[in-house]
Design a protein around this motif. Structure first.
Motif, mmCIF file in Angstrom:
data_model
loop_
_atom_site.group_PDB
_atom_site.id
_atom_site.type_symbol
_atom_site.label_atom_id
_atom_site.label_comp_id
_atom_site.label_asym_id
_atom_site.label_seq_id
_atom_site.Cartn_x
_atom_site.Cartn_y
_atom_site.Cartn_z
ATOM 1 N N TYR A 12 59.250 44.492 21.853
ATOM 2 C CA TYR A 12 60.342 43.553 21.603
ATOM 3 C C TYR A 12 60.660 42.779 22.872
ATOM 4 O O TYR A 12 61.789 42.735 23.319
ATOM 5 N N GLY A 13 59.642 42.181 23.447
ATOM 6 C CA GLY A 13 59.877 41.494 24.700
ATOM 7 C C GLY A 13 58.764 40.567 25.095
ATOM 8 O O GLY A 13 57.995 40.083 24.268
ATOM 9 N N ALA A 14 58.683 40.360 26.365
ATOM 10 C CA ALA A 14 57.733 39.420 26.953
ATOM 11 C C ALA A 14 56.520 40.169 27.505
ATOM 12 O O ALA A 14 56.548 41.394 27.645
ATOM 13 N N PRO A 15 55.476 39.432 27.840
ATOM 14 C CA PRO A 15 54.307 40.070 28.456
ATOM 15 C C PRO A 15 54.645 40.631 29.837
ATOM 16 O O PRO A 15 55.453 40.058 30.565
ATOM 17 N N GLU A 16 54.032 41.764 30.148
ATOM 18 C CA GLU A 16 54.185 42.350 31.478
ATOM 19 C C GLU A 16 52.832 42.892 31.927
ATOM 20 O O GLU A 16 52.004 43.267 31.098
ATOM 21 N N PRO A 17 52.598 42.944 33.239
ATOM 22 C CA PRO A 17 51.310 43.466 33.721
ATOM 23 C C PRO A 17 51.205 44.974 33.511
ATOM 24 O O PRO A 17 52.198 45.682 33.555
ATOM 25 N N ILE A 18 49.972 45.424 33.250
ATOM 26 C CA ILE A 18 49.712 46.856 33.136
ATOM 27 C C ILE A 18 48.801 47.256 34.291
ATOM 28 O O ILE A 18 48.246 46.400 34.991
ATOM 29 N N LEU A 19 48.636 48.548 34.472
ATOM 30 C CA LEU A 19 47.721 49.046 35.495
ATOM 31 C C LEU A 19 46.291 48.731 35.074
ATOM 32 O O LEU A 19 45.856 49.145 33.997
ATOM 33 N N ALA A 20 45.592 47.997 35.893
ATOM 34 C CA ALA A 20 44.200 47.631 35.585
ATOM 35 C C ALA A 20 43.396 47.605 36.869
ATOM 36 O O ALA A 20 43.849 47.065 37.882
ATOM 37 N N GLU A 21 42.217 48.196 36.818
ATOM 38 C CA GLU A 21 41.332 48.271 37.980
ATOM 39 C C GLU A 21 39.970 47.704 37.619
ATOM 40 O O GLU A 21 39.576 47.691 36.460
ATOM 41 N N GLY A 22 39.238 47.268 38.632
ATOM 42 C CA GLY A 22 37.864 46.813 38.429
ATOM 43 C C GLY A 22 37.745 45.627 37.495
ATOM 44 O O GLY A 22 36.811 45.569 36.698
ATOM 45 N N ILE A 23 38.666 44.697 37.578
ATOM 46 C CA ILE A 23 38.656 43.551 36.668
ATOM 47 C C ILE A 23 37.477 42.636 36.982
ATOM 48 O O ILE A 23 37.273 42.248 38.126
ATOM 49 N N GLU A 24 36.705 42.331 35.952
ATOM 50 C CA GLU A 24 35.645 41.323 36.020
ATOM 51 C C GLU A 24 35.963 40.313 34.935
ATOM 52 O O GLU A 24 36.220 40.698 33.793
ATOM 53 N N ALA A 25 35.945 39.017 35.268
ATOM 54 C CA ALA A 25 36.311 38.021 34.272
ATOM 55 C C ALA A 25 35.494 36.748 34.436
ATOM 56 O O ALA A 25 35.066 36.404 35.543
ATOM 57 N N ILE A 26 35.311 36.048 33.307
ATOM 58 C CA ILE A 26 34.684 34.730 33.299
ATOM 59 C C ILE A 26 35.571 33.800 32.475
ATOM 60 O O ILE A 26 36.325 34.251 31.618
ATOM 61 N N ASP A 27 35.467 32.524 32.754
ATOM 62 C CA ASP A 27 36.247 31.532 32.019
ATOM 63 C C ASP A 27 35.501 30.208 32.086
ATOM 64 O O ASP A 27 34.535 30.058 32.828
ATOM 65 N N ALA A 28 35.966 29.255 31.305
ATOM 66 C CA ALA A 28 35.390 27.914 31.307
ATOM 67 C C ALA A 28 36.505 26.923 31.025
ATOM 68 O O ALA A 28 37.411 27.199 30.232
ATOM 69 N N TYR A 39 37.383 32.649 27.648
ATOM 70 C CA TYR A 39 37.773 33.688 28.601
ATOM 71 C C TYR A 39 37.322 35.058 28.099
ATOM 72 O O TYR A 39 37.512 35.397 26.932
ATOM 73 N N ARG A 40 36.738 35.865 28.990
ATOM 74 C CA ARG A 40 36.371 37.253 28.709
ATOM 75 C C ARG A 40 36.651 38.049 29.980
ATOM 76 O O ARG A 40 36.437 37.559 31.084
ATOM 77 N N ALA A 41 37.100 39.287 29.813
ATOM 78 C CA ALA A 41 37.333 40.150 30.970
ATOM 79 C C ALA A 41 37.076 41.598 30.592
ATOM 80 O O ALA A 41 37.214 41.992 29.432
ATOM 81 N N CYS A 42 36.721 42.378 31.600
ATOM 82 C CA CYS A 42 36.509 43.814 31.462
ATOM 83 C C CYS A 42 37.309 44.493 32.573
ATOM 84 O O CYS A 42 37.426 43.943 33.674
ATOM 85 N N PHE A 43 37.835 45.679 32.294
ATOM 86 C CA PHE A 43 38.606 46.406 33.293
ATOM 87 C C PHE A 43 38.708 47.860 32.860
ATOM 88 O O PHE A 43 38.241 48.240 31.782
ATOM 89 N N THR A 44 39.326 48.673 33.693
ATOM 90 C CA THR A 44 39.663 50.044 33.316
ATOM 91 C C THR A 44 41.143 50.252 33.599
ATOM 92 O O THR A 44 41.723 49.580 34.463
ATOM 93 N N THR A 45 41.735 51.173 32.853
ATOM 94 C CA THR A 45 43.154 51.494 33.033
ATOM 95 C C THR A 45 43.354 53.001 32.898
ATOM 96 O O THR A 45 42.693 53.643 32.077
ATOM 97 N N PRO A 46 44.263 53.558 33.687
ATOM 98 C CA PRO A 46 44.582 54.980 33.537
ATOM 99 C C PRO A 46 45.602 55.235 32.430
ATOM 100 O O PRO A 46 45.909 56.378 32.118
#
Length: 155
Positions: free
Chosen positions: A46-62, A69-76
């Motif tokens: 019931y709110g706005a977007p917020e950042p989460i814990l994310a590591e090893g982010i790989e992303a592409i865009d055009a 846009y595509r991205a891969c990451f890991t989260t605990p």
């Protein structure tokens, strides 16, 4: 004889055009995103977007399209905690990524979503006009992000 030359020329030009179109669609328009400034965002129930814990982010865009846009990451973060906190995205349909961006496998992600091994969440509604950012997270912490046309654009 001139008919054969003209036909041969048409074939050669067609091959060159096909190669050019393939190169432009698969390589030219995409560029890797500097991951140091990237954050994975999820929308609160019931709110706005917020950042989460994310590591090893790989992303592409055009710049040629808002849905590239595509991205891969890991989260605990666990799926249980995520489902209690963030808005689900039931109509998630991962889009194909270029073959050279090998961390993103849309078929694997789609199958995992269907089988309940991965859960999809709303990253951000209307990230671009009529396009949502969608985040899928597997039970082992692997996560994937893509942009998807939303209902506003499908009407």
């Amino acid at each position: 004889m001139s008919g054969k030359i003209i036909a041969g020329g048409i074939v050669v030009l067609s091959i060159i055009a096909g190669i050019a179109i393939y190169y432009l669609q698969v390589y030219h328009y995409y560029e890797e995103v500097d991951a140091s400034g990237e954050q994975v965002m999820l929308t609160l129930l019931y709110g706005a977007p917020e950042p989460i814990l994310a590591e090893g982010i790989e992303a592409i865009d055009a710049t040629s399209s808002p849905i590239r846009y595509r991205a891969c990451f890991t989260t605990p973060m666990s799926q249980a905690m995520l489902t209690e906190t963030y808005e689900p995205y039931p109509q998630a349909e991962p889009l194909n990524a270029p073959h050279w961006f090998d961390c993103f496998d849309s078929q694997e992600i789609g199958l995992a979503l269907e089988q309940g091994e991965a859960l999809a969440f709303l990253g951000e509604r209307n990230f671009a006009h009529g396009v949502d950012r969608v985040v899928a997270i597997f039970g082992d912490g692997r996560g994937y992000v893509w942009h998807q046309v939303n209902e506003e654009m499908k009407k």
